[in-house]
Motif scaffolding. Structure first.
Motif, mmCIF file in Angstrom:
data_model
loop_
_atom_site.group_PDB
_atom_site.id
_atom_site.type_symbol
_atom_site.label_atom_id
_atom_site.label_comp_id
_atom_site.label_asym_id
_atom_site.label_seq_id
_atom_site.Cartn_x
_atom_site.Cartn_y
_atom_site.Cartn_z
ATOM 1 N N GLY A 40 -17.371 7.999 -16.971
ATOM 2 C CA GLY A 40 -16.487 7.524 -18.047
ATOM 3 C C GLY A 40 -15.016 7.773 -17.756
ATOM 4 N N GLY A 41 -14.669 8.134 -16.531
ATOM 5 C CA GLY A 41 -13.268 8.379 -16.160
ATOM 6 C C GLY A 41 -13.214 8.747 -14.681
ATOM 7 N N ILE A 42 -11.987 8.888 -14.169
ATOM 8 C CA ILE A 42 -11.834 9.144 -12.732
ATOM 9 C C ILE A 42 -12.140 10.590 -12.384
ATOM 10 N N VAL A 43 -12.998 10.797 -11.380
ATOM 11 C CA VAL A 43 -13.281 12.152 -10.872
ATOM 12 C C VAL A 43 -12.450 12.315 -9.594
ATOM 13 N N PRO A 44 -11.409 13.167 -9.635
ATOM 14 C CA PRO A 44 -10.465 13.229 -8.507
ATOM 15 C C PRO A 44 -11.112 13.461 -7.141
ATOM 16 N N GLU A 45 -12.081 14.353 -7.066
ATOM 17 C CA GLU A 45 -12.701 14.664 -5.770
ATOM 18 C C GLU A 45 -13.426 13.437 -5.200
ATOM 19 N N ILE A 46 -14.105 12.712 -6.080
ATOM 20 C CA ILE A 46 -14.807 11.497 -5.637
ATOM 21 C C ILE A 46 -13.779 10.459 -5.179
ATOM 22 N N ALA A 47 -12.674 10.363 -5.919
ATOM 23 C CA ALA A 47 -11.641 9.379 -5.563
ATOM 24 C C ALA A 47 -11.101 9.648 -4.159
ATOM 25 N N SER A 48 -10.753 10.910 -3.859
ATOM 26 C CA SER A 48 -10.159 11.169 -2.543
ATOM 27 C C SER A 48 -11.177 10.977 -1.420
ATOM 28 N N ARG A 49 -12.408 11.356 -1.670
ATOM 29 C CA ARG A 49 -13.436 11.149 -0.630
ATOM 30 C C ARG A 49 -13.622 9.658 -0.335
ATOM 31 N N GLN A 50 -13.595 8.860 -1.395
ATOM 32 C CA GLN A 50 -13.781 7.423 -1.193
ATOM 33 C C GLN A 50 -12.608 6.806 -0.436
ATOM 34 N N HIS A 51 -11.390 7.314 -0.699
ATOM 35 C CA HIS A 51 -10.236 6.817 0.066
ATOM 36 C C HIS A 51 -10.460 7.043 1.572
ATOM 37 N N THR A 52 -10.999 8.217 1.915
ATOM 38 C CA THR A 52 -11.196 8.502 3.348
ATOM 39 C C THR A 52 -12.214 7.531 3.961
ATOM 40 N N GLU A 53 -13.168 7.058 3.164
ATOM 41 C CA GLU A 53 -14.190 6.134 3.677
ATOM 42 C C GLU A 53 -13.597 4.761 3.970
ATOM 43 N N VAL A 54 -12.738 4.286 3.063
ATOM 44 C CA VAL A 54 -12.373 2.860 3.140
ATOM 45 C C VAL A 54 -10.985 2.577 3.708
ATOM 46 N N LEU A 55 -10.143 3.596 3.825
ATOM 47 C CA LEU A 55 -8.745 3.309 4.186
ATOM 48 C C LEU A 55 -8.588 2.700 5.590
ATOM 49 N N LEU A 56 -9.154 3.354 6.599
ATOM 50 C CA LEU A 56 -8.965 2.831 7.966
ATOM 51 C C LEU A 56 -9.584 1.437 8.139
ATOM 52 N N PRO A 57 -10.825 1.194 7.637
ATOM 53 C CA PRO A 57 -11.343 -0.187 7.731
ATOM 54 C C PRO A 57 -10.459 -1.213 7.023
ATOM 55 N N LEU A 58 -9.854 -0.830 5.908
ATOM 56 C CA LEU A 58 -8.972 -1.775 5.190
ATOM 57 C C LEU A 58 -7.740 -2.119 6.028
ATOM 58 N N ILE A 59 -7.170 -1.111 6.682
ATOM 59 C CA ILE A 59 -5.989 -1.346 7.531
ATOM 60 C C ILE A 59 -6.358 -2.321 8.654
ATOM 61 N N GLN A 60 -7.496 -2.038 9.288
ATOM 62 C CA GLN A 60 -7.937 -2.908 10.388
ATOM 63 C C GLN A 60 -8.182 -4.323 9.894
ATOM 64 N N ASP A 61 -8.778 -4.417 8.708
ATOM 65 C CA ASP A 61 -9.076 -5.726 8.116
ATOM 66 C C ASP A 61 -7.774 -6.520 7.873
ATOM 67 N N CYS A 62 -6.752 -5.847 7.385
ATOM 68 C CA CYS A 62 -5.475 -6.533 7.124
ATOM 69 C C CYS A 62 -4.863 -7.056 8.427
ATOM 70 N N LEU A 63 -4.928 -6.228 9.479
ATOM 71 C CA LEU A 63 -4.366 -6.664 10.775
ATOM 72 C C LEU A 63 -5.189 -7.811 11.353
ATOM 73 N N THR A 65 -7.191 -9.983 9.816
ATOM 74 C CA THR A 65 -7.129 -11.222 9.024
ATOM 75 C C THR A 65 -5.820 -11.971 9.244
ATOM 76 N N THR A 66 -4.730 -11.218 9.399
ATOM 77 C CA THR A 66 -3.421 -11.882 9.578
ATOM 78 C C THR A 66 -3.124 -12.162 11.065
ATOM 79 N N HIS A 67 -4.049 -11.747 11.954
ATOM 80 C CA HIS A 67 -3.847 -11.892 13.402
ATOM 81 C C HIS A 67 -2.560 -11.196 13.850
ATOM 82 N N LEU A 68 -2.288 -10.057 13.214
ATOM 83 C CA LEU A 68 -1.121 -9.264 13.606
ATOM 84 C C LEU A 68 -1.599 -8.033 14.358
ATOM 85 N N ASN A 69 -0.724 -7.474 15.185
ATOM 86 C CA ASN A 69 -1.043 -6.177 15.787
ATOM 87 C C ASN A 69 0.126 -5.229 15.536
ATOM 88 N N TRP A 70 0.016 -4.019 16.038
ATOM 89 C CA TRP A 70 1.026 -3.003 15.712
ATOM 90 C C TRP A 70 2.423 -3.377 16.215
#
Ligand code: KG4
Ligand code: ZN
Length: 344
Positions: A40-63, A65-70
């Motif tokens: 029924g609300g945000i659990v901070p520990e769960i939120a930060s753990r989930q960020h660690t799961e999805v952040l790097l794949p999201l960055i890669q996905d953005c690069l 999809t746009t056919h960009l590199n560093w």
């Protein structure tokens, strides 16, 4: 100046590639509602753990999809304040590590500055017919903040009024919880209100005394609690949509009252921006648009995808600061509170 930006201050993980004109090449976000729903609300520990799961794949996905590199990225921007400390840390350390490894400029951004500047964003789906310019009056209404801000120029923001207790989004979420609606609540109240009729229930407006530009939503919350306790479950179920309509109307009344007052008390601004998650509210959008039309005010409300938490707004703030030669130190910390009254 092309920026890759990261936002992870609360429960949304978001990555965007934005340039200094506000053009969003891509903005991909991973929502965590499904994880927090049962609590029924945000659990901070769960939120930060989930960020660690999805952040790097999201960055890669953005690069990808746009056919960009560093080599195409000039700098990295990230939210470092305010927010949940664990959530902020994930975005901040990831961004610092990437900036160091890829030898990119690095800038840490105040989440509220991001929301405030969301009116400058545009993309292929929403090309801007007219461009927002400083100075403007901003109403930032989110789950954590309700602020009226005079934005003189980039980095020069004066808070004219703010909530003394709950934020507008928090009021929506708490009312929704009282009604037993699913999390997150604001959008549920909005959807139900669209089927409701007005004027059946009255809710109080907080801090109406002349001159005040502050907000208060705790009285509204207590009044709602008392009303619902008095009505009982069968009446609540029968009148759900009307209850939502009148509650929503009270929140929108409070926001519109202070917006008008800020205009009356301050030099008439060229433009007004309404932003933050609550700016997705259909009634607030409708009423503010007709108010702006009636008063010949140029109103900017970003598309809903740039009102709720997103990395594009952080990228734009970052790009603007980096083009002015500003960068952040690699040892800059995350900060859970927005310590500044007038933030920069
Ligand atoms: O800006 P945001 O995504 O996150 C914060 O920085 O807090 O705002 C989230 C808030 C939540 O309280 C949510 O219930 C509210 O925005 N919200 C809405 C609507 N959509 C999101 N409130 C009312 N009506 C909506 N349609
Ligand atoms: Zn936010």
């Amino acid at each position: 100046m092309r920026i890759l930006a990261i936002e992870s201050s609360c429960d949304d993980t978001s990555v965007a590639i934005v340039n200094d004109s506000g053009f969003v090449e891509i903005c991909r976000s991973a929502n965590q509602d499904w994880l927090h729903k049962i609590y029924g609300g945000i659990v901070p520990e769960i939120a930060s753990r989930q960020h660690t799961e999805v952040l790097l794949p999201l960055i890669q996905d953005c690069l990808d999809t746009t056919h960009l590199n560093w080599d195409h990225i000039d700098g990295l921007a990230v939210t470092n304040r305010p927010g949940l400390i664990g959530s902020l840390l994930v975005g901040l350390v990831t961004t610092k590590a990437l900036a160091f490894a890829k030898q990119k400029k690095f800038i840490a951004i105040n989440h509220l500055e991001g929301h405030l500047l969301a009116g400058f964003l545009w993309d292929e789906l929403a090309p801007q017919s007219s461009r927002l310019k400083f100075p403007f009056l901003g109403l930032v209404v989110s789950g954590g903040h309700t602020q009226l801000v005079w934005a003189e120029e980039l980095g020069n923001y004066r808070i004219l009024g703010k909530t003394r207790d709950d934020a507008a989004g928090e009021a929506f979420d708490k009312f929704s919880q009282m009604l037993g609606l699913p999390y997150p609540g604001g959008v549920q109240v909005d959807l139900l209100a669209q089927q409701g009729t007005s004027g059946n229930y009255s809710f109080p407006l907080g801090l109406t005394q002349p001159g005040s530009l502050d907000f208060s939503f705790s009285g509204l919350k207590s009044a709602a609690r008392r009303l619902l306790d008095g009505l009982g479950a069968p009446m609540i179920a029968t009148h759900l949509s009307s209850l939502c309509f009148d509650f929503q109307e009270a929140v929108v009344d409070a926001l519109m009252l202070k917006l008008q007052r800020a205009i009356d008390l301050n030099a008439s601004p060229a433009s007004v921006v309404i932003t933050g998650g609550v700016a997705c509210n259909s009634r607030l959008r409708e009423r503010s648009m007709s108010w702006a039309q009636k008063n010949s005010i140029e109103l900017f409300i970003p598309p809903p995808r740039y009102c709720t938490d997103n990395a594009a707004m952080i990228g734009y703030a970052g790009a603007q600061r980096l083009v002015r030669g500003q960068t952040s130190a690699m040892d800059c910390p995350p900060c859970s509170d927005s310590l500044e009254d007038d933030f920069s």
